[in-house]
Design an enzyme around this catalytic site. Structure first.
Site, PDB file in Angstrom:
ATOM      1  N   SER A 190      33.583  21.676 -40.264  1.00 37.95           N
ATOM      2  CA  SER A 190      32.546  21.697 -39.578  1.00 37.95           C
ATOM      3  C   SER A 190      33.131  21.835 -38.171  1.00 37.95           C
ATOM      4  O   SER A 190      34.333  21.529 -37.863  1.00 37.95           O
ATOM      5  CB  SER A 190      31.760  20.104 -39.616  1.00 37.95           C
ATOM      6  OG  SER A 190      31.028  20.018 -38.494  1.00 37.95           O
ATOM      7  N   TYR A 238      32.013  11.234 -40.428  1.00 35.65           N
ATOM      8  CA  TYR A 238      31.889  12.276 -40.770  1.00 35.65           C
ATOM      9  C   TYR A 238      32.782  13.133 -39.923  1.00 35.65           C
ATOM     10  O   TYR A 238      33.992  14.084 -40.516  1.00 35.65           O
ATOM     11  CB  TYR A 238      30.067  12.713 -40.302  1.00 35.65           C
ATOM     12  CG  TYR A 238      30.036  14.577 -41.011  1.00 35.65           C
ATOM     13  CD1 TYR A 238      29.931  14.669 -41.801  1.00 35.65           C
ATOM     14  CD2 TYR A 238      29.756  15.310 -39.144  1.00 35.65           C
ATOM     15  CE1 TYR A 238      29.515  16.052 -41.757  1.00 35.65           C
ATOM     16  CE2 TYR A 238      30.043  16.745 -39.445  1.00 35.65           C
ATOM     17  CZ  TYR A 238      29.190  17.257 -40.794  1.00 35.65           C
ATOM     18  OH  TYR A 238      29.054  18.048 -41.185  1.00 35.65           O
TER      19      TYR A 238
HETATM   20  N1  LIG Z   1      23.990  21.952 -41.818  1.00 35.21           N
HETATM   21  C1  LIG Z   1      24.680  21.688 -40.427  1.00 35.21           C
HETATM   22  O1  LIG Z   1      24.009  22.207 -39.279  1.00 35.21           O
HETATM   23  C2  LIG Z   1      26.020  21.938 -41.163  1.00 35.21           C
HETATM   24  C3  LIG Z   1      26.889  22.338 -39.646  1.00 35.21           C
HETATM   25  C4  LIG Z   1      28.292  22.049 -40.195  1.00 35.21           C
HETATM   26  C5  LIG Z   1      28.828  21.788 -41.025  1.00 35.21           C
HETATM   27  N2  LIG Z   1      27.622  21.542 -42.600  1.00 35.21           N
HETATM   28  C6  LIG Z   1      28.919  21.031 -44.115  1.00 35.21           C
HETATM   29  O2  LIG Z   1      28.457  22.197 -44.499  1.00 35.21           O
HETATM   30  C7  LIG Z   1      27.927  21.648 -45.773  1.00 35.21           C
HETATM   31  C8  LIG Z   1      26.463  21.719 -46.357  1.00 35.21           C
HETATM   32  O3  LIG Z   1      25.502  21.399 -45.458  1.00 35.21           O
HETATM   33  P1  LIG Z   1      23.821  21.059 -45.989  1.00 35.21           P
HETATM   34  O4  LIG Z   1      23.574  20.816 -44.484  1.00 35.21           O
HETATM   35  O5  LIG Z   1      23.917  22.468 -46.569  1.00 35.21           O
HETATM   36  O6  LIG Z   1      23.815  20.330 -46.948  1.00 35.21           O
HETATM   37  P2  LIG Z   1      23.336  19.993 -48.097  1.00 35.21           P
HETATM   38  O7  LIG Z   1      23.129  18.794 -48.238  1.00 35.21           O
HETATM   39  O8  LIG Z   1      21.283  20.510 -48.371  1.00 35.21           O
HETATM   40  O9  LIG Z   1      23.724  20.327 -49.419  1.00 35.21           O
HETATM   41  C9  LIG Z   1      24.803  19.927 -50.489  1.00 35.21           C
HETATM   42  C10 LIG Z   1      24.824  19.911 -51.636  1.00 35.21           C
HETATM   43  O10 LIG Z   1      25.885  19.201 -51.944  1.00 35.21           O
HETATM   44  C11 LIG Z   1      25.336  17.788 -52.947  1.00 35.21           C
HETATM   45  N3  LIG Z   1      26.036  17.065 -52.995  1.00 35.21           N
HETATM   46  C12 LIG Z   1      26.401  16.001 -52.503  1.00 35.21           C
HETATM   47  N4  LIG Z   1      27.036  14.935 -52.537  1.00 35.21           N
HETATM   48  C13 LIG Z   1      28.048  15.351 -53.789  1.00 35.21           C
HETATM   49  C14 LIG Z   1      28.677  14.928 -54.516  1.00 35.21           C
HETATM   50  N5  LIG Z   1      28.973  13.717 -54.631  1.00 35.21           N
HETATM   51  N6  LIG Z   1      28.801  15.800 -55.536  1.00 35.21           N
HETATM   52  C15 LIG Z   1      27.891  17.145 -55.870  1.00 35.21           C
HETATM   53  N7  LIG Z   1      27.345  17.549 -54.910  1.00 35.21           N
HETATM   54  C16 LIG Z   1      27.334  16.711 -53.816  1.00 35.21           C
HETATM   55  C17 LIG Z   1      23.844  18.041 -52.121  1.00 35.21           C
HETATM   56  O11 LIG Z   1      22.869  17.548 -53.638  1.00 35.21           O
HETATM   57  C18 LIG Z   1      23.106  18.555 -52.226  1.00 35.21           C
HETATM   58  O12 LIG Z   1      22.855  19.718 -52.999  1.00 35.21           O
HETATM   59  C19 LIG Z   1      28.550  20.186 -45.633  1.00 35.21           C
HETATM   60  O13 LIG Z   1      29.959  19.819 -46.467  1.00 35.21           O
HETATM   61  C20 LIG Z   1      28.262  19.997 -44.490  1.00 35.21           C
HETATM   62  O14 LIG Z   1      28.921  18.954 -43.846  1.00 35.21           O
HETATM   63  C21 LIG Z   1      26.957  21.423 -42.146  1.00 35.21           C
END
Ligand SMILES: NC(=O)c1ccc[n+]([C@@H]2O[C@H](COP(=O)([O-])OP(=O)(O)OC[C@H]3O[C@@H](n4cnc5c(N)ncnc54)[C@H](O)[C@@H]3O)[C@@H](O)[C@H]2O)c1
Length: 278
Positions: free
Chosen positions: A153, A167
Site C-alpha cells: 500500500s 496497518y
Molecule cells: N482498497 C484500497 O483502497 C487499498 C489500498 C491499498 C492497499 N489495499 C490492499 O489491498 C488488499 C485488498 O484490499 P480490499 O480492499 O480489496 O479488501 P477486501 O477486504 O475487500 O478483500 C480482502 C479479502 O481477504 C479476506 N481475508 C481477510 N482476512 C483473511 C485471512 N486471515 N485469511 C484469508 N483471507 C482473509 C477477506 O475475507 C476478503 O475477502 C489488502 O491487502 C489491502 O491492504 C487496499
C-alpha cells in the site's frame, strides 16, 4: 490480448471481497482466470471464496475455492497442498490479505497490533515459506520457477492522514520482505514484486472508513476523489491489472520492484483529510 497466463496455476490469498462489489483479490482472481490461469481462490470467508470461484466458472474459466486463514500455518499448508493436488503446480502466488485497525500506538491494543502483524505480514511470510520450495522444485525440474506478487500500500511509504500505525507498519514491511525474496531467488527463476495501491474504491475501504469516520458514503467518495490528481479514486481492476502484468511473462525482467498504482497521489506535495489509503 488473451492468454497472458495460459497454462499457469495461480493462488490468490484473500480472493474474496468484504461485501458486494469488487475487492482487489477478487478482481485479480477473475482477471488471472480470464487470461488462462487455473486459480485457487483462497479466503477465510467460505462464501467469498466460493463467490469468486463461481464468477470464474460462469465465465468459462477454471477456479476453485479454498477456505483458509492466511495467518495460520496449517491453513497455508492446506492451501498449498490443495493447489498442488488440483492443478499440479504453483506458478503465481498473490498475497492480497490486509485488514485495517484505526489508531496510533497509544490507542491500539497489543492484541490488535499482533493481529495485524499476523494477518497483514506473517500471512505473506507463511505463504512464501510454503510456496517457495515448490517454485524452486519446479525450476529445477522444468526451468520454470514462479512469481510472487505481494499487495502492499502507499500507506507503507507515505503518511496518509489517518493514524493507522499497525496497518502502515505492516504495509511498509512488505517492501523489504519482498525485495529480500526477489534477490535471494533471482537465479532460481522466481520473481517477487510489490504492488502499492493508493485510494481504491473497494467495498472494504468504504465500510471501514465509514465505521471510523461516520458520514455518508457519497461525501466520503467525493473527499477521496478530490485527493487524487486524476480527480477520482482507482478501483480493484487497476490493482488487478498491475498484478497481472507482474505475474505474466511480460514482466520476466521485473523483480524486486515496487509498482505504485495511485493515480499520482504519492508524487504530489500536500494532501489533507481522511484519505486513508484504502
Ligand atoms: N482498497 C484500497 O483502497 C487499498 C489500498 C491499498 C492497499 N489495499 C490492499 O489491498 C488488499 C485488498 O484490499 P480490499 O480492499 O480489496 O479488501 P477486501 O477486504 O475487500 O478483500 C480482502 C479479502 O481477504 C479476506 N481475508 C481477510 N482476512 C483473511 C485471512 N486471515 N485469511 C484469508 N483471507 C482473509 C477477506 O475475507 C476478503 O475477502 C489488502 O491487502 C489491502 O491492504 C487496499
Amino acid at each position: 490480448m488473451a492468454g497472458r497466463l495460459e497454462g499457469k496455476a495461480a493462488i490468490v490469498v484473500g480472493a474474496g471481497s468484504t461485501g458486494p462489489g469488487w475487492g482487489n483479490g477478487k478482481a485479480a482472481a477473475v482477471l488471472f482466470a480470464r487470461e488462462g490461469a487455473r486459480v485457487l481462490c483462497a479466503d477465510i470467508d467460505p462464501d467469498a471464496a466460493a463467490e469468486t470461484a463461481a464468477i470464474v466458472g460462469s465465465e468459462g474459466g477454471e477456479a476453485s475455492a479454498c477456505v483458509c486463514d492466511a495467518g495460520n500455518p496449517d491453513g497455508i499448508a492446506a492451501m498449498t497442498a490443495a493447489c498442488l493436488q488440483r492443478y499440479g503446480r504453483i506458478d503465481v502466488l498473490e498475497n492480497n490479505v490486509g485488514v485495517l485497525q484505526l489508531g496510533g500506538p497509544a490507542e491500539v491494543e497489543l492484541d490488535d497490533w499482533e493481529r495485524l502483524l499476523r494477518i497483514n505480514l506473517t500471512s505473506m511470510f507463511l505463504a512464501c515459506k510454503a510456496v517457495l520450495p515448490v517454485m524452486v522444485r519446479q525450476f529445477e525440474e522444468s526451468g520454470r520457477g514462479g512469481v510472487i506478487v505481494n499487495i502492499a500500500s502507499i500507506a507503507g511509504i507515505r503518511d496518509t492522514g489517518i493514524p493507522f500505525v499497525a496497518y502502515n507498519t505492516t504495509k511498509g514491511a512488505i517492501l523489504p520482505f519482498t525485495r529480500s525474496i526477489a534477490i535471494q531467488y533471482a537465479k532460481q527463476g522466481i520473481r517477487a514484486n510489490s504492488v502499492l495501491p493508493g485510494l481504491m474504491q473497494t467495498p472494504m475501504v468504504m465500510q471501514s472508513l465509514q465505521e471510523s469516520y461516520g458520514g455518508d458514503a457519497e461525501s466520503l467518495v467525493q473527499q477521496r476523489n478530490a485527493l487524487c490528481p486524476t480527480g477520482a479514486m482507482g478501483d480493484a481492476w487497476d490493482v488487478a491489472y498491475a498484478a497481472l502484468y507482474l505475474a505474466s511473462d511480460e514482466a520476466k525482467y521485473v523483480t524486486a520492484a515496487e509498482l505504485v498504482v495511485d493515480g499520482g497521489i504519492t508524487a504530489r506535495i500536500g494532501a489533507a483529510g481522511p484519505s486513508g489509503d484504502r
